[in-house]
Design an enzyme around this catalytic site. Structure first.
Site, short mmCIF file in Angstrom:
data_model
loop_
_atom_site.label_atom_id
_atom_site.label_comp_id
_atom_site.label_asym_id
_atom_site.label_seq_id
_atom_site.Cartn_x
_atom_site.Cartn_y
_atom_site.Cartn_z
N ARG A 15 -15.33 27.06 -5.25
CA ARG A 15 -13.93 27.10 -4.86
C ARG A 15 -13.14 25.82 -5.14
NH1 ARG A 15 -13.13 31.11 0.04
NH2 ARG A 15 -11.40 31.63 -1.30
N ASP A 60 -13.15 41.10 -2.91
CA ASP A 60 -13.20 41.23 -1.45
C ASP A 60 -13.71 42.59 -0.98
OD1 ASP A 60 -12.29 38.65 -1.26
OD2 ASP A 60 -10.21 39.18 -0.79
N CYS A 118 -17.59 26.97 -0.09
CA CYS A 118 -18.04 27.78 1.02
C CYS A 118 -19.17 28.66 0.51
CB CYS A 118 -16.90 28.59 1.61
SG CYS A 118 -16.29 29.86 0.53
N LYS A 144 -4.17 39.85 5.93
CA LYS A 144 -4.48 38.43 6.20
C LYS A 144 -4.05 37.55 5.03
CE LYS A 144 -8.84 36.98 5.33
NZ LYS A 144 -9.05 35.82 4.44
N ASN A 145 -4.42 37.96 3.82
CA ASN A 145 -4.21 37.07 2.69
C ASN A 145 -2.75 37.02 2.22
OD1 ASN A 145 -6.85 36.38 2.85
ND2 ASN A 145 -7.52 37.61 1.10
N ARG A 204 -12.54 36.71 11.61
CA ARG A 204 -11.58 35.95 10.79
C ARG A 204 -10.67 36.89 10.02
NH1 ARG A 204 -14.23 32.25 6.76
NH2 ARG A 204 -12.01 32.13 6.35
N ARG A 245 -10.66 27.70 4.32
CA ARG A 245 -10.36 27.30 2.98
C ARG A 245 -8.92 27.67 2.58
NH1 ARG A 245 -9.53 27.80 -1.77
NH2 ARG A 245 -10.32 26.26 -3.23
N1 EPU Z 1 -10.55 28.77 -9.29
C1 EPU Z 1 -10.63 27.67 -10.12
N2 EPU Z 1 -9.77 26.64 -9.91
C2 EPU Z 1 -8.82 26.67 -8.94
C3 EPU Z 1 -8.73 27.79 -8.09
C4 EPU Z 1 -9.61 28.83 -8.31
O1 EPU Z 1 -11.49 27.61 -11.00
O2 EPU Z 1 -8.05 25.71 -8.83
C5 EPU Z 1 -11.47 29.90 -9.47
C6 EPU Z 1 -12.31 30.20 -8.24
O3 EPU Z 1 -13.45 29.38 -8.17
C7 EPU Z 1 -12.64 31.66 -8.45
C8 EPU Z 1 -11.36 32.20 -9.11
O4 EPU Z 1 -10.71 31.06 -9.67
O5 EPU Z 1 -13.69 31.77 -9.37
C9 EPU Z 1 -10.40 32.95 -8.20
O6 EPU Z 1 -10.15 32.18 -7.04
P1 EPU Z 1 -8.73 32.23 -6.30
O7 EPU Z 1 -8.11 30.89 -6.41
O8 EPU Z 1 -7.94 33.39 -6.79
O9 EPU Z 1 -9.17 32.45 -4.79
P2 EPU Z 1 -8.36 31.96 -3.53
O10 EPU Z 1 -6.91 32.00 -3.84
O11 EPU Z 1 -8.92 30.68 -3.03
C10 EPU Z 1 -7.94 34.29 -2.42
C11 EPU Z 1 -8.34 34.97 -1.14
C12 EPU Z 1 -9.83 35.32 -1.18
C13 EPU Z 1 -10.08 36.22 -2.39
C14 EPU Z 1 -9.61 35.52 -3.67
C15 EPU Z 1 -9.74 36.36 -4.91
C16 EPU Z 1 -6.82 34.04 0.50
C17 EPU Z 1 -6.65 33.25 1.75
N3 EPU Z 1 -8.05 34.11 0.00
O12 EPU Z 1 -8.72 33.08 -2.47
O13 EPU Z 1 -10.09 36.06 0.02
O14 EPU Z 1 -11.45 36.52 -2.49
O15 EPU Z 1 -8.22 35.14 -3.53
O16 EPU Z 1 -9.04 37.55 -4.79
O17 EPU Z 1 -5.89 34.63 0.01
C18 EPU Z 1 -11.38 36.96 1.75
O18 EPU Z 1 -10.33 37.41 2.24
O19 EPU Z 1 -12.53 37.31 2.16
C19 EPU Z 1 -11.30 36.00 0.66
C20 EPU Z 1 -12.31 35.19 0.32
#
Ligand code: EPU
Length: 420
Positions: A120, A306, A115, A22-23, A398, A91
């Site tokens: 986030r 995850d 969320c 998915k990701n 999802r 998101r």
């Molecule tokens: N963060 C910041 N600033 C930003 C972005 C992120 O401080 O601008 C922080 C977040 O709050 C968190 C950390 O950095 O503490 C990591 O967040 P990241 O940005 O890596 O998460 P994401 O890219 O929004 C993806 C996956 C998530 C998975 C995370 C971490 C997708 C669609 N989502 O989210 O997947 O948990 O990376 O590996 O790729 C899931 O599949 O259940 C899921 C939540």
């Protein structure tokens, strides 16, 4: 709202095919916005998040056609606005920001908001796009990014919790069409970022270093259409591996990539679970008694956040004390109180959960709160005595393709109760 009714206590046995990730699929679909030519993406999982990304792309003006596990996307002419109504539901839809900026040099996308797993923020996404020359304005809940032209730049994208997966994806996508060279330091190293980079390179981008903390993108004038097969879902594979261990069964994960799952396999081994690579993927079985292990979630190649909830369900069954520390998302412990309803003994102390494992779990009605928390409840329900009803199962749809069908194929007694 649908629910899953599970009658626990059956060791799962057999083979399960791992779906596309998915990701990886979500940002790869968004990347198709970078060209007017047709893109063909294969091994796309049939998930509500994926169908939803399809709708977002259509609302932006792209043609999107799903045929089995293939999706064809052609974004001949697109508009640059992602509405609140669309973006708030998922998101991950923030990953349209980078490709829209790259292609149109401007975009307006609703801020996704937090969320249940944490705040986030998107500050790092915006920092990276600003470094490429975009002006960023936040107005009425929307982020507007605009640039006369995008120019390659060196930037550091590490944050409080380390790198950002979708932030790296957004900047990488925008930078493919910038003038000059972009260097992202503290880039996310997740296999999904590598998969996105391979798709972008197949479209004519010039990206090197994906999978390492330094990613270099040499901008090109335009990208063309491409075909791509998405990597297998390492989180889905880990979830079925843990399910096999929790129920004391033996399951082969067809197509799983052990090279993407080292931290999970290592912890499973420490916990007394045997994981063997064979020609079709990975075979998983419990070696003897389960053992309690400590786990800390970290950016890749560390233990994935995850898989934290699912591993907690396993640790609830392992005699001894396990300390599970969540370092990526501050409030990703929603499953704790629901696991307690099944008889697990877990206390939260700051960023850690202390699991006193080895108690017999017994079935109960529980409520799914987010995707991975739901998976943990399904695992616990399959290992528990008696019946467990997992409510609000749309969370699990999802991210897990046909989870009840796949589990039934492994011998689980699980049925979906559809509510009108
Ligand atoms: N963060 C910041 N600033 C930003 C972005 C992120 O401080 O601008 C922080 C977040 O709050 C968190 C950390 O950095 O503490 C990591 O967040 P990241 O940005 O890596 O998460 P994401 O890219 O929004 C993806 C996956 C998530 C998975 C995370 C971490 C997708 C669609 N989502 O989210 O997947 O948990 O990376 O590996 O790729 C899931 O599949 O259940 C899921 C939540």
């Amino acid at each position: 709202m649908d629910s899953l009714l599970i009658k626990g206590g059956v060791p799962l046995r057999g083979e399960v095919r791992i779906s596309g990730a998915k990701n990886a699929a979500l940002p790869i679909m968004a990347a198709a916005l970078l060209t007017g030519a047709a893109c063909v993406i294969r091994r796309v999982p049939d998930l509500s998040d994926v169908r939803f990304m399809g709708q977002i792309l259509m609302r932006l003006g792209a043609e999107v056609r799903f045929e089995g596990d293939t999706v064809r996307i052609q974004a001949r002419q697109i508009k640059g606005t992602g509405d609140y109504e669309l973006v708030r539901k998922m998101r991950g839809s923030i990953c349209i920001l980078g490709p829209l900026l790259g292609r149109l040099k401007k975009a307006t996308v609703s801020l996704p908001g937090g969320c249940v797993i944490g705040a986030r923020p998107v500050n790092l996404h915006l920092k990276g796009l600003e470094a490429l020359g975009a002006k960023v304005t936040i107005k009425g809940g929307y982020v507007e990014v605009a640039a006369k032209r995008l120019t390659g730049a060196a930037m550091f994208l590490g944050g409080r919790a380390g790198p950002t997966v979708l932030g790296t994806a957004n900047v990488m996508m925008a930078a493919t069409l910038a003038q000059g060279v972009t260097v992202i330091e503290s880039a996310a190293c997740e296999p999904e970022v590598v998969d996105l980079a391979s798709f972008l390179n197949a479209m004519g981008a010039r990206i090197t270093g994906a999978g390492s903390p330094t990613v270099t993108i040499a901008g090109v004038r335009e990208l063309h259409g491409a075909e791509h097969e998405v990597i297998p879902d390492r989180i889905e594979a880990a979830t079925y591996a843990i399910t096999a261990a929790a129920t004391g069964g033996e399951v082969t994960l067809c197509g799983a990539r052990p090279d993407h799952m080292r931290a999970v396999i290592d912890k499973l081994n420490d916990a007394g679970v045997v994981v063997e690579a064979n020609h079709s993927g990975l075979r998983v079985r419990r070696g003897g008694r389960l053992k309690a292990v400590d786990i800390t979630t970290l950016p890749y190649a560390g233990f994935p956040t995850d898989v934290q909830a699912q591993m907690m369900a396993l640790m609830a069954l392992a005699p001894g004390i396990s300390i599970i520390t969540e370092r990526i998302f501050e409030s990703r412990f929603m499953h704790v109180s629901e696991l307690a309803r099944l008889g697990a003994d877990i206390e939260i102390e700051g960023p850690s959960a202390i699991v006193k494992g080895g108690r017999l779990l017994s079935g109960a009605p529980v409520m799914a709160s987010d995707l991975r928390a739901s998976a943990a409840l399904v695992i616990a329900g399959l290992a528990a005595r008696g019946a467990t009803q997992v409510n609000r199962v749309y969370h699990i749809d999802r991210g897990y393709e046909n989870i009840d069908g796949k589990l039934r194929q492994l011998g689980a007694r699980i049925e979906r109760i559809e509510e009108a």
